[in-house]
Design an enzyme around this catalytic site. Structure first.
Site, PDB file in Angstrom:
ATOM      1  N   PHE A 160       0.797  -1.230   0.000  1.00  0.00           N
ATOM      2  CA  PHE A 160       0.000   0.000   0.000  1.00  0.00           C
ATOM      3  C   PHE A 160       0.826   1.275   0.000  1.00  0.00           C
ATOM      4  O   PHE A 160       0.323   2.338  -0.333  1.00  0.00           O
ATOM      5  CB  PHE A 160      -0.934   0.011   1.230  1.00  0.00           C
ATOM      6  CG  PHE A 160      -0.242   0.361   2.529  1.00  0.00           C
ATOM      7  CD1 PHE A 160      -0.018   1.693   2.873  1.00  0.00           C
ATOM      8  CD2 PHE A 160       0.205  -0.613   3.403  1.00  0.00           C
ATOM      9  CE1 PHE A 160       0.635   2.025   4.059  1.00  0.00           C
ATOM     10  CE2 PHE A 160       0.852  -0.291   4.582  1.00  0.00           C
ATOM     11  CZ  PHE A 160       1.072   1.037   4.907  1.00  0.00           C
ATOM     12  N   LYS A 184      -1.596  -6.159  -9.710  1.00  0.00           N
ATOM     13  CA  LYS A 184      -2.560  -6.176  -8.598  1.00  0.00           C
ATOM     14  C   LYS A 184      -2.056  -5.197  -7.536  1.00  0.00           C
ATOM     15  O   LYS A 184      -1.148  -5.489  -6.774  1.00  0.00           O
ATOM     16  CB  LYS A 184      -2.713  -7.569  -7.983  1.00  0.00           C
ATOM     17  CG  LYS A 184      -3.976  -7.596  -7.121  1.00  0.00           C
ATOM     18  CD  LYS A 184      -3.919  -8.490  -5.929  1.00  0.00           C
ATOM     19  CE  LYS A 184      -3.147  -8.013  -4.761  1.00  0.00           C
ATOM     20  NZ  LYS A 184      -3.688  -6.864  -4.011  1.00  0.00           N
ATOM     21  N   GLU A 187      -5.034  -3.660  -2.038  1.00  0.00           N
ATOM     22  CA  GLU A 187      -6.475  -3.443  -1.895  1.00  0.00           C
ATOM     23  C   GLU A 187      -6.752  -2.237  -0.999  1.00  0.00           C
ATOM     24  O   GLU A 187      -7.869  -1.741  -0.936  1.00  0.00           O
ATOM     25  CB  GLU A 187      -7.158  -4.707  -1.354  1.00  0.00           C
ATOM     26  CG  GLU A 187      -6.665  -5.198   0.007  1.00  0.00           C
ATOM     27  CD  GLU A 187      -5.420  -6.098  -0.061  1.00  0.00           C
ATOM     28  OE1 GLU A 187      -4.529  -5.823  -0.868  1.00  0.00           O
ATOM     29  OE2 GLU A 187      -5.345  -7.068   0.726  1.00  0.00           O
ATOM     30  N   SER A 238       4.959  -7.368   2.956  1.00  0.00           N
ATOM     31  CA  SER A 238       5.493  -7.771   4.256  1.00  0.00           C
ATOM     32  C   SER A 238       6.246  -9.099   4.125  1.00  0.00           C
ATOM     33  O   SER A 238       6.001  -9.884   3.197  1.00  0.00           O
ATOM     34  CB  SER A 238       4.339  -7.933   5.238  1.00  0.00           C
ATOM     35  OG  SER A 238       3.443  -8.902   4.748  1.00  0.00           O
ATOM     36  N   CYS A 293       9.453   1.183   3.584  1.00  0.00           N
ATOM     37  CA  CYS A 293      10.339   0.051   3.861  1.00  0.00           C
ATOM     38  C   CYS A 293      11.749   0.562   4.135  1.00  0.00           C
ATOM     39  O   CYS A 293      12.588  -0.175   4.619  1.00  0.00           O
ATOM     40  CB  CYS A 293      10.335  -0.940   2.709  1.00  0.00           C
ATOM     41  SG  CYS A 293      11.115  -0.294   1.251  1.00  0.00           S
ATOM     42  N   GLU A 394       9.180  -5.176  12.896  1.00  0.00           N
ATOM     43  CA  GLU A 394       8.734  -4.045  12.074  1.00  0.00           C
ATOM     44  C   GLU A 394       7.466  -3.439  12.687  1.00  0.00           C
ATOM     45  O   GLU A 394       6.535  -4.164  13.039  1.00  0.00           O
ATOM     46  CB  GLU A 394       8.437  -4.527  10.650  1.00  0.00           C
ATOM     47  CG  GLU A 394       7.999  -3.402   9.734  1.00  0.00           C
ATOM     48  CD  GLU A 394       7.947  -3.807   8.262  1.00  0.00           C
ATOM     49  OE1 GLU A 394       7.452  -4.905   7.958  1.00  0.00           O
ATOM     50  OE2 GLU A 394       8.409  -3.003   7.422  1.00  0.00           O
TER      51      GLU A 394
END
Ligand code: NAD
Length: 493
Positions: A160, A184, A187, A238, A293, A394
């Site tokens: 995202f 893709k 979402e 992730s 990240c 994280e």
């Protein structure tokens, strides 16, 4: 800010982009996509059905038939057009990105710039790396040459947090090299790529099937990877998802670039020039509300640097203006969803429970005009020890853990042994020898020296090691080898 058109306040139920057409999904499973600044739903996201995933792959396969035979000199013209279109719609794309993700406009503009940098680099590939190699007379009368061939359809699966740049770590390279793609997006933030698909349809004129866009989550990714029409997957997300994707790709014999999560340390040496550096250190921890990240997560202070570094971090970060990203004066936006906010609040509570000292508490930060937005201010923990979970796992939010190290060796040991991530590590120092030691001994894919977000430019690979990366080739320029296979021809006439 100059906009050619105002962004929509709501986007309704998103469609799928297949065969150069917008198609309504038959799926009854709908996710919600938010404007994190207001907390309002701005789109419904259909999770594509198996038939729709198959249809997307089939569209890309049909597209591949013609596209792979289109001369590269023609293919690259579409990338020039794509670049021009993205430049012309630069602000619109930044606005949609901020609207859907929450980051500040300046951060979204950075995302769009890096997106276009990848198109530029892919254009350069057409004239350079796409070529093969020849060696005449390798033996008497025998010539040998190597050509690169495209491979087919690739799935591109995105997180995202950089809804435009990350798809473009792959997409323009695949296209210029003659492959076709099914993208893709996340979402959670599907809208920026939806806007790109609209622009591709209206202005770029890519042939049908070259670029397809579908929506969904884990199941859609699994369907894509398992589909025999897909040659490989580019994945960023992730580590837990990355491991599953890498395993599934292996089971299906697919090539994969799989980039995972991170836990990045920023080391401050006693000789660091903090006056010059504190802005970039704060930017590393709290830029993008910590959802990068390449965000700093542990501030490792060496020896006497501790007091000075902690004080500067606290003073500078508490001045950051929290607010909706679309307001130009905002310096830090909300986090992406209420779920993310709850998770980060849980991490902060855990840090308190572990005995770390919360010297800056961003948990109750509010933006009065937007009481339902997903806001969190910067939080800073002092007295964090390397065995606490908050220094190992994280958090992906605006939280800094300050850890003390005795010396540089101790700091490097903490980075190399404290977590199994290896995405980025940075050092702030005015001593070249320290910097050299650090870059040579730290086991991470991206190293910053007096830089807090060591993001490789498009014409370099985006590194990553240990649990931050699975595979051999990396994204950006490395994908030239990923999206092509080499064929060697030995000939005698
Ligand atoms: P995520 O793993 O939840 O989702 C990433 C993508 O994978 C989404 O498209 C999602 O639909 C899909 N997905 C989720 N679970 C899956 C599963 N089990 N199998 C297959 N697909 C699955 O990640 P996110 O929350 O969207 O993004 C944040 C994460 O991404 C952080 O961990 C961050 O460090 C990482 N990230 C890494 C890099 C890098 O270059 N290493 C860059 C950006 C973000």
């Amino acid at each position: 800010m100059t906009l050619r058109s105002e962004p929509a306040a709501e986007y309704g139920t998103l469609k799928l982009f297949l065969d150069n057409e917008w198609k309504e999904s038959a799926s009854e499973e709908l996710g919600l996509s938010f404007n994190p600044a207001t907390g309002r739903v701005i789109a419904k996201v259909p999770f594509a059905t198996k038939e729709e995933v198959d249809e997307a792959v089939e569209s890309a396969r049909r597209g591949y038939g013609k596209w792979s035979k289109t001369p590269i000199t023609e293919r690259v013209k579409h990338l020039f057009k794509l670049k021009e279109t993205l430049e012309n719609n630069f602000e619109e794309l930044a606005v949609v990105s901020t609207q859907n993700h929450g980051k500040t406009l300046a951060e979204s503009r950075g995302d769009v710039r890096r997106t276009i940098d990848n198109v530029d680099t892919a254009i350069s590939v057409a004239y350079t790396l796409a070529k093969g190699e020849t060696l005449d007379e390798i033996a008497p009368g025998i010539d040998e040459f190597m050509v690169r061939e495209s491979l087919g359809v690739f799935a591109i699966v995105c997180p995202f947090n950089f809804p435009l740049m990350i798809p473009f770590w792959f997409l323009p390279y695949a296209i210029v090299l003659g492959d076709t793609v099914v993208v893709k997006p996340s979402e959670i933030t599907p809208l920026p790529m939806q806007k790109v698909a609209d622009l591709v349809l209206q202005e770029v004129g890519l042939p049908s099937g070259v670029f397809n866009l579908i929506h969904g989550g884990k199941e859609v990714v699994e369907l894509l990877i398992s589909n025999s029409g897909v040659s490989g997957v580019g994945f960023v997300g992730s580590t837990s998802a990355a491991k599953q994707v890498y395993k599934l790709a292996g089971e299906h014999g697919k090539r994969a670039i799989v980039q995972g999560g991170a836990k990045n340390s920023i080391v401050v040496m006693p000789d660091a020039d903090l006056t010059r550096s504190i802005g970039s250190i704060v930017g590393s921890f709290f830029g993008n509300s910590g959802q990068r990240c390449l965000a700093g997560s542990n501030l490792v202070t060496v020896g006497e640097a501790h007091e000075k570094a902690l004080k500067s971090l606290v003073t500078t970060s508490t001045k950051l203006k929290l607010g909706p990203g679309l307001e130009e004066t905002t310096e830090m936006g909300p986090v992406v969803t209420s779920k993310a906010k709850e998770r980060i609040l849980g991490d902060i509570a855990r840090g308190v429970g572990e005995g770390a000292k919360l010297v800056t508490d961003g948990r109750d930060a509010e933006v009065l005009e937007y009481p339902d937005g997903f806001y969190l201010g910067p939080s800073i923990f002092d007295d964090v020890s390397p065995d606490m979970k908050i220094s190992k796992e994280e958090m992906f939010g605006p939280v800094a853990s300050v850890v003390s190290a005795k010396n540089l060796d101790d700091a490097i040991e903490m980075i190399n042994r404290g977590t199994n991530y290896g995405n980025m590590a940075c050092i702030y120092t005015t001593n070249g020898k320290n910097a050299r030691e650090f870059r040579m001994r730290v086991n991470a894919g991206n190293i910053g020296i007096n830089i807090g977000v060591a993001a490789p430019a498009a014409n370099f690979p985006f590194g990553g090691r240990r649990d931050s990366f699975f595979g051999v080739l990396h994204s950006q320029i490395d994908t030239v080898d990923f999206f092509t296979d080499k064929k060697v021809i030995v000939s005698r006439w």
